[in-house]
Design a protein around this motif. Sequence first.
Motif, short mmCIF file in Angstrom:
data_model
loop_
_atom_site.label_atom_id
_atom_site.label_comp_id
_atom_site.label_asym_id
_atom_site.label_seq_id
_atom_site.Cartn_x
_atom_site.Cartn_y
_atom_site.Cartn_z
N ARG A 87 -0.85 -14.25 14.50
CA ARG A 87 -0.23 -13.60 15.72
C ARG A 87 0.12 -12.51 15.28
NH1 ARG A 87 0.55 -15.62 20.05
NH2 ARG A 87 -1.00 -17.51 20.28
N GLU A 88 1.52 -12.80 13.52
CA GLU A 88 1.95 -11.26 13.80
C GLU A 88 1.74 -9.93 13.42
OE1 GLU A 88 5.15 -11.30 12.78
OE2 GLU A 88 5.25 -9.40 11.86
N ARG A 89 -0.25 -10.13 13.22
CA ARG A 89 -0.51 -8.64 12.95
C ARG A 89 -1.45 -8.35 13.96
NH1 ARG A 89 -5.99 -9.17 13.79
NH2 ARG A 89 -6.56 -10.89 13.76
N LEU A 90 -0.99 -8.88 15.27
CA LEU A 90 -0.91 -8.03 15.63
C LEU A 90 -0.09 -7.74 17.24
CD1 LEU A 90 -2.72 -10.71 18.58
CD2 LEU A 90 -3.93 -8.61 16.86
N VAL A 91 1.49 -7.57 16.30
CA VAL A 91 2.61 -7.33 16.57
C VAL A 91 2.85 -6.37 15.67
CG1 VAL A 91 4.79 -7.90 16.86
CG2 VAL A 91 4.46 -9.47 17.79
N THR A 92 3.02 -6.08 14.44
CA THR A 92 3.19 -4.89 13.30
C THR A 92 2.43 -4.58 12.48
OG1 THR A 92 3.30 -6.85 11.60
CG2 THR A 92 5.83 -6.15 13.30
N GLN A 93 1.19 -5.23 12.47
CA GLN A 93 0.12 -4.60 12.61
C GLN A 93 0.32 -4.19 10.91
OE1 GLN A 93 -0.36 -1.04 14.52
NE2 GLN A 93 -1.93 -1.54 15.87
N HIS A 94 0.75 -5.36 10.06
CA HIS A 94 1.38 -5.26 8.59
C HIS A 94 -0.77 -5.29 8.22
CE1 HIS A 94 6.02 -6.10 9.08
NE2 HIS A 94 5.03 -5.49 9.22
N ASP A 95 -1.51 -6.38 8.83
CA ASP A 95 -3.00 -6.06 8.10
C ASP A 95 -3.39 -4.57 7.95
OD1 ASP A 95 -2.97 -5.55 11.23
OD2 ASP A 95 -5.07 -6.56 10.51
N SER A 96 -3.24 -3.82 8.19
CA SER A 96 -3.45 -2.66 8.10
C SER A 96 -3.14 -2.19 7.24
CB SER A 96 -3.93 -1.38 9.49
OG SER A 96 -2.03 -1.27 9.83
N LEU A 97 -1.87 -2.84 6.50
CA LEU A 97 -0.79 -1.60 5.65
C LEU A 97 -0.68 -2.01 4.63
CD1 LEU A 97 2.03 -1.15 8.93
CD2 LEU A 97 0.53 0.58 7.50
N ILE A 98 -1.42 -3.28 4.11
CA ILE A 98 -2.03 -3.64 2.68
C ILE A 98 -2.50 -2.55 1.91
CG2 ILE A 98 -3.03 -5.04 1.85
CD1 ILE A 98 -1.01 -6.22 2.86
N THR A 99 -1.44 -2.52 1.02
CA THR A 99 -2.14 -1.60 -0.10
C THR A 99 -2.71 -2.32 -1.30
OG1 THR A 99 0.17 -1.35 -1.25
CG2 THR A 99 0.12 0.38 0.15
N GLU A 100 -2.44 -3.45 -1.77
CA GLU A 100 -2.86 -3.89 -2.60
C GLU A 100 -3.21 -5.57 -2.15
OE1 GLU A 100 -2.11 -3.64 -7.10
OE2 GLU A 100 -0.55 -1.79 -6.00
N GLY A 101 -4.21 -5.79 -2.26
CA GLY A 101 -4.36 -7.20 -2.16
C GLY A 101 -5.32 -7.75 -0.72
N SER A 102 -4.73 -9.06 0.56
CA SER A 102 -5.82 -8.79 1.19
C SER A 102 -4.11 -9.24 2.29
CB SER A 102 -6.76 -9.85 1.46
OG SER A 102 -6.08 -10.86 0.16
N TYR A 103 -4.36 -9.38 3.57
CA TYR A 103 -3.21 -10.23 4.31
C TYR A 103 -3.30 -11.48 4.94
CZ TYR A 103 0.56 -10.16 8.83
OH TYR A 103 1.23 -10.66 8.57
N PHE A 104 -3.20 -12.62 3.52
CA PHE A 104 -3.06 -13.90 3.66
C PHE A 104 -4.61 -14.09 4.38
CE2 PHE A 104 1.54 -12.71 5.42
CZ PHE A 104 1.94 -13.65 4.91
N LYS A 105 -5.30 -13.81 3.43
CA LYS A 105 -6.65 -14.08 3.67
C LYS A 105 -7.46 -14.95 2.10
CE LYS A 105 -8.48 -10.32 6.71
NZ LYS A 105 -8.36 -8.83 7.13
N SER A 106 -7.10 -14.65 1.29
CA SER A 106 -7.36 -15.47 0.06
C SER A 106 -7.23 -17.06 0.24
CB SER A 106 -6.93 -15.19 -0.53
OG SER A 106 -5.21 -15.23 -0.91
#
Lengths: 406, 235
Positions: free
Chosen positions: A123-142
């Motif tokens: 839900r969060e990534r649809l609002v703040t798009q933080h998944d596209s701003l990850i510089t290292e690692g992943s956005y809660f995918k591991s």
Amino acid sequence: MKMLATIAWRNVWRSRGRSLVVIGSIVVGIWALIFMLGFMNGFMISYINGAIRNEISHIQIHEANFKEDPNIGFVMPGGMDLAESLASDPRIQAVSPRSVTGGMISSPRKSSGGRIFGIIPDRERLVTQHDSLITEGSYFKSDLKNPIVIGKELANTLKVKLNSKVVLTFQDRENNLVAGAFRVAGMLETTSPQINKASAYILMEDLTRIAGLKDGVHEIALLLENPESETVVLPELRSAHPDLLIESWREIAPELELFLSMTDSFLWVLIGIIMIALIFGIINTMLMAVLERYRELGMLMAIGMNKWRIFMMIVIETIFLSLVGGPIGILIALITMYWLGLQGIDLSAYSEGLREFGYSSILYPYIENSTYAYVATGVIITALLGALYPAYKAVQLNPTEALHTV
Amino acid sequence: METVTDKKIVIETRDIAKVYQDSKIAVQALRDVDLEISEGEFTAIVGPSGSGKTTLLNIIGGLDNPTSGTIRVAGRDISKLKDSERIDFRLHNIGFVFQQYNLIPVLTARENVEFIMLLQKIPVHEMKARSLHLLEEVGLKEKANVRPSELSGGQQQRVAVIRALASRPKFILADEPTANLDSASAANLLDMMARMNQEEGMTFIFSTHDQRVIDKARRVVTLEDGIIKSDEIRS
Ligand SMILES: Nc1ncnc2c1ncn2[C@@H]1O[C@H](COP(=O)(O)OP(=O)(O)OP(=O)(O)O)[C@@H](O)[C@H]1O
Ligand SMILES: [Mg+2]
């Protein structure tokens, strides 16, 4: 009048070089004005959009007391259900319910205070798009247990790497200190210093478990389909939920509006400077033209051309200058703006400093179409103002003296 | 004194004096000038440099005011006019020809001739006809669409004279119209003015130093130190 226009027009081309200098400065003036407006506009839009898109979102909902006292106990009763029902509103693009608390984020070597967000990543990534701003690692995918995503700068402060362990410490609703260990799953870099330096994102379930909360929604962030619908959606939500604190981005971040108005006044200063420069250029040139034609003007008055006509002749000549320069300047500005609007201006050379202030490194200048009309009108008015003094000088001359000067 | 057979008097000056007060020195440019000029005259104002010719013409033409005395032009006391009325008065009553810089450089010869008529709001067809006729009359028909810079000094002065004529003023004032011309052009211009004076019955008053020009005048008013020294009418 037609004859005056004919004479004025031919006079424009009489001292070609001088006229071209004036026309050139009008062109440059207009271009510079539009470019600066576009640049500042682009700056502002990118700044505000960045703040809205990656941090604040359009509307936030809190429990009525939470803002005054961000105690973990001030959850919204039925917050999850509210979030669900808002998500089905077609005017709302995305909804993210969050648990929020303040706490300490510690690595074995350092610790730092900050805000801890318990989120539902999808839900969060649809609002703040933080998944596209990850510089290292992943956005809660591991598959890491207890994953945490923190700002890049915070990671640097804590001297942690991916997979490093960090401990979060905060108070539960009875004000007891509780703690949990997390592993760094991703690092985030946004245009917001607040997020980069002092925010940590964990799963909502982890936060509520550690805090011992059952219903743990402190904050619901809403992204609107169309930002303009705020004026309708906001009052509607407020009357439907009078017990909750519902705010727009303007209220959450009043500094953005302040910034808007400051930029506006700065622009007016710039516009003023350019116009004054233009006025003096025009006064100077037209005064030279008048002095050069002193005898001719004297002759015209002697043979019966009245002062009003002499005055108008000079004014019309000046207007012609701006009518030649104006459209050329606007055309060049339009092309520049169109091209830069597509291309963007790469500010990465300076962006280290800029990012500190929340700007992104590629800037897209932007100008509303009406601005071109304003600038064109402004330049013509400037030319007119610049014409007044030389025209007045022309009218003041005494024909017998003018004819006598050799 | 006026009798029925007398020609109508268009200009009448009474005890005109002009003093220029430049900083501390006062220059008496004219004193006790009484002059009457009748319709259709062809009069030269002559005299050495500084004798007051230009000053007198400027006062007659309403470009300047006398320090004392009265000046009536076409029955009106022009020293009592306001600035704006004076410009309008000049537009409709007086044609000027200056020594140089007569023409508007950005207009063609023909447009220059039409300029005053335009200011007078004369109908376009009449204006065009008059300007063409006059240009033809003075042999400048093929120069009609040429700008002044491409005309010789003599041609420019001829255009200036017919511009003055075209506006049908009460009279034409010419201040040393031949001063910048060679003698052939000067003679040519004077012949043309004399012809226009005959054909159109236009009153001409011109100032000059040039003896050959003086010889063509039918009345010669001589100024010296601002005073009329002699006034002879030739037949
Ligand atoms: N604007 C002025 N201010 C002061 N003195 C002037 C002015 N105009 C003319 N004078 C003086 O008035 C006197 C008459 O001048 P005016 O120009 O009428 O003479 P003129 O006969 O036309 O001379 P010229 O043949 O040289 O043209 C001269 O002594 C001159 O210096
Ligand atoms: Mg003179």
